[in-house]
Design a protein around this motif. Structure first.
Motif, PDB file in Angstrom:
ATOM      1  N   LYS A   1       0.852  -1.183   0.000  1.00  0.00           N
ATOM      2  CA  LYS A   1       0.000   0.000   0.000  1.00  0.00           C
ATOM      3  C   LYS A   1       0.891   1.236   0.000  1.00  0.00           C
ATOM      4  N   GLY A   2       0.429   2.301  -0.618  1.00  0.00           N
ATOM      5  CA  GLY A   2       1.156   3.555  -0.600  1.00  0.00           C
ATOM      6  C   GLY A   2       2.095   3.761  -1.770  1.00  0.00           C
ATOM      7  N   ILE A   3       2.234   2.767  -2.632  1.00  0.00           N
ATOM      8  CA  ILE A   3       3.042   2.943  -3.835  1.00  0.00           C
ATOM      9  C   ILE A   3       2.223   3.762  -4.820  1.00  0.00           C
ATOM     10  N   ASN A   4       2.844   4.793  -5.382  1.00  0.00           N
ATOM     11  CA  ASN A   4       2.133   5.666  -6.308  1.00  0.00           C
ATOM     12  C   ASN A   4       2.584   5.353  -7.732  1.00  0.00           C
ATOM     13  N   ILE A   5       1.677   4.795  -8.526  1.00  0.00           N
ATOM     14  CA  ILE A   5       1.923   4.573  -9.949  1.00  0.00           C
ATOM     15  C   ILE A   5       1.044   5.574 -10.681  1.00  0.00           C
ATOM     16  N   THR A   6       1.671   6.542 -11.325  1.00  0.00           N
ATOM     17  CA  THR A   6       0.959   7.624 -11.990  1.00  0.00           C
ATOM     18  C   THR A   6       0.005   7.064 -13.049  1.00  0.00           C
ATOM     19  N   PRO A   7      -1.218   7.559 -13.114  1.00  0.00           N
ATOM     20  CA  PRO A   7      -2.142   7.078 -14.149  1.00  0.00           C
ATOM     21  C   PRO A   7      -1.572   7.289 -15.546  1.00  0.00           C
ATOM     22  N   TYR A   8      -1.844   6.345 -16.418  1.00  0.00           N
ATOM     23  CA  TYR A   8      -1.327   6.352 -17.777  1.00  0.00           C
ATOM     24  C   TYR A   8      -1.935   7.517 -18.552  1.00  0.00           C
ATOM     25  N   ALA A   9      -1.096   8.290 -19.227  1.00  0.00           N
ATOM     26  CA  ALA A   9      -1.539   9.511 -19.897  1.00  0.00           C
ATOM     27  C   ALA A   9      -2.532   9.230 -21.019  1.00  0.00           C
ATOM     28  N   GLN A  10      -2.337   8.151 -21.781  1.00  0.00           N
ATOM     29  CA  GLN A  10      -3.239   7.840 -22.883  1.00  0.00           C
ATOM     30  C   GLN A  10      -4.376   6.916 -22.453  1.00  0.00           C
ATOM     31  N   GLY A  11      -4.528   6.708 -21.144  1.00  0.00           N
ATOM     32  CA  GLY A  11      -5.586   5.833 -20.646  1.00  0.00           C
ATOM     33  C   GLY A  11      -6.952   6.476 -20.791  1.00  0.00           C
TER      34      GLY A  11
ATOM     35  N   HIS B   1     -11.282   5.941 -19.579  1.00  0.00           N
ATOM     36  CA  HIS B   1     -11.979   5.846 -18.302  1.00  0.00           C
ATOM     37  C   HIS B   1     -11.664   4.528 -17.594  1.00  0.00           C
ATOM     38  N   TYR B   2     -10.920   3.632 -18.241  1.00  0.00           N
ATOM     39  CA  TYR B   2     -10.486   2.383 -17.615  1.00  0.00           C
ATOM     40  C   TYR B   2      -9.151   2.545 -16.890  1.00  0.00           C
ATOM     41  N   ASN B   3      -8.656   3.755 -16.769  1.00  0.00           N
ATOM     42  CA  ASN B   3      -7.373   4.004 -16.119  1.00  0.00           C
ATOM     43  C   ASN B   3      -7.422   3.576 -14.660  1.00  0.00           C
ATOM     44  N   HIS B   4      -6.270   3.296 -14.076  1.00  0.00           N
ATOM     45  CA  HIS B   4      -6.189   2.786 -12.712  1.00  0.00           C
ATOM     46  C   HIS B   4      -6.130   3.920 -11.685  1.00  0.00           C
ATOM     47  N   GLU B   5      -6.388   3.559 -10.437  1.00  0.00           N
ATOM     48  CA  GLU B   5      -6.247   4.485  -9.322  1.00  0.00           C
ATOM     49  C   GLU B   5      -4.775   4.506  -8.918  1.00  0.00           C
ATOM     50  N   ALA B   6      -4.208   5.672  -8.678  1.00  0.00           N
ATOM     51  CA  ALA B   6      -2.755   5.815  -8.496  1.00  0.00           C
ATOM     52  C   ALA B   6      -2.225   5.101  -7.250  1.00  0.00           C
ATOM     53  N   THR B   7      -2.913   5.175  -6.133  1.00  0.00           N
ATOM     54  CA  THR B   7      -2.366   4.650  -4.880  1.00  0.00           C
ATOM     55  C   THR B   7      -3.139   3.465  -4.326  1.00  0.00           C
ATOM     56  N   ARG B   8      -3.768   2.698  -5.182  1.00  0.00           N
ATOM     57  CA  ARG B   8      -4.540   1.560  -4.678  1.00  0.00           C
ATOM     58  C   ARG B   8      -3.604   0.501  -4.101  1.00  0.00           C
ATOM     59  N   GLU B   9      -4.141  -0.341  -3.232  1.00  0.00           N
ATOM     60  CA  GLU B   9      -3.305  -1.416  -2.705  1.00  0.00           C
ATOM     61  C   GLU B   9      -3.246  -2.539  -3.723  1.00  0.00           C
ATOM     62  N   ARG B  10      -2.071  -3.150  -3.821  1.00  0.00           N
ATOM     63  CA  ARG B  10      -1.829  -4.185  -4.830  1.00  0.00           C
ATOM     64  C   ARG B  10      -1.376  -5.453  -4.148  1.00  0.00           C
ATOM     65  N   LYS B  11      -1.846  -6.565  -4.664  1.00  0.00           N
ATOM     66  CA  LYS B  11      -1.487  -7.861  -4.109  1.00  0.00           C
ATOM     67  C   LYS B  11      -0.109  -8.267  -4.614  1.00  0.00           C
ATOM     68  N   LEU B  12       0.688  -8.837  -3.712  1.00  0.00           N
ATOM     69  CA  LEU B  12       2.009  -9.342  -4.072  1.00  0.00           C
ATOM     70  C   LEU B  12       1.960 -10.868  -4.102  1.00  0.00           C
ATOM     71  N   LEU B  13       2.717 -11.435  -5.017  1.00  0.00           N
ATOM     72  CA  LEU B  13       2.701 -12.874  -5.224  1.00  0.00           C
ATOM     73  C   LEU B  13       4.016 -13.488  -4.741  1.00  0.00           C
ATOM     74  N   LEU B  14       3.907 -14.323  -3.709  1.00  0.00           N
ATOM     75  CA  LEU B  14       5.047 -15.056  -3.172  1.00  0.00           C
ATOM     76  C   LEU B  14       4.628 -16.503  -2.938  1.00  0.00           C
ATOM     77  N   LYS B  15       5.602 -17.384  -2.791  1.00  0.00           N
ATOM     78  CA  LYS B  15       5.296 -18.768  -2.458  1.00  0.00           C
ATOM     79  C   LYS B  15       4.766 -18.828  -1.036  1.00  0.00           C
ATOM     80  N   ARG B  16       3.959 -19.842  -0.765  1.00  0.00           N
ATOM     81  CA  ARG B  16       3.341 -19.970   0.552  1.00  0.00           C
ATOM     82  C   ARG B  16       4.404 -20.109   1.643  1.00  0.00           C
ATOM     83  N   SER B  17       5.502 -20.826   1.348  1.00  0.00           N
ATOM     84  CA  SER B  17       6.555 -20.996   2.355  1.00  0.00           C
ATOM     85  C   SER B  17       7.207 -19.651   2.688  1.00  0.00           C
TER      86      SER B  17
END
Length: 154
Positions: free
Chosen positions: A63-73, A75-91
């Motif tokens: 959470k808190g990572i800012n990915i600037t919205p895509y300039a040529q996007g 109305h389907y453009n993303h929210e800049a600071t939304r929380e994103r799921k990270l993918l790791l092995k269960r172990s």
């Protein structure tokens, strides 16, 4: 040859994390992104400064990572600071869960890059917050190293 505005040699660092925290273990995690987010990352328009990671229901989120919205996007453009799921092995998630439960340890994003297959990866570190005197020691060591380098060049 025309230069593209998209690049696969992206390496966005969180330099503040190394100053604020003592970094211990590092892990590389995949990120769940939308279409316009990866385009913005390939343009190099991301900021990791205020980011932090947390575990919820045996899943890791950033959470808190800012990915600037895509300039040529559209109305389907993303929210800049939304929380994103990270993918790791269960172990790896189990190891992180045990470490984060220790007092004073947290998960901090340190680097965002695109690997050789074109996938966005986030390097996270188990970190312990530094005290003010630890930061001063780091500044002193860095200045001494800089002086030695200057003397070697002469």
């Amino acid at each position: 040859m025309k230069k593209s505005r998209f690049s696969n040699d992206i390496n966005i660092r969180n330099r503040q994390a190394g100053f604020e925290y003592e970094l211990m273990d590092k892990y590389v995690a995949g990120m769940v992104l939308t279409g316009t987010e990866i385009k913005s990352i390939r343009e190099g328009k991301a900021n990791l400064q205020d980011g932090y990671c947390y575990l919820s229901n045996n899943e890791l989120f950033v959470k808190g990572i800012n990915i600037t919205p895509y300039a040529q996007g559209t109305h389907y453009n993303h929210e800049a600071t939304r929380e994103r799921k990270l993918l790791l092995k269960r172990s790896e998630l189990k190891k992180l869960e045990g470490k984060v439960e220790e007092k004073g340890l947290t998960l901090v994003p340190t680097r965002l890059f695109i690997n050789d297959r074109g996938l966005a990866k986030l390097e996270i570190a188990v970190a312990k917050g530094k005290k003010v005197h630890d930061k001063r020691d780091n500044i002193r060591e860095r200045d001494a190293k800089r002086e030695l380098d200057r003397l070697k060049l002469k």
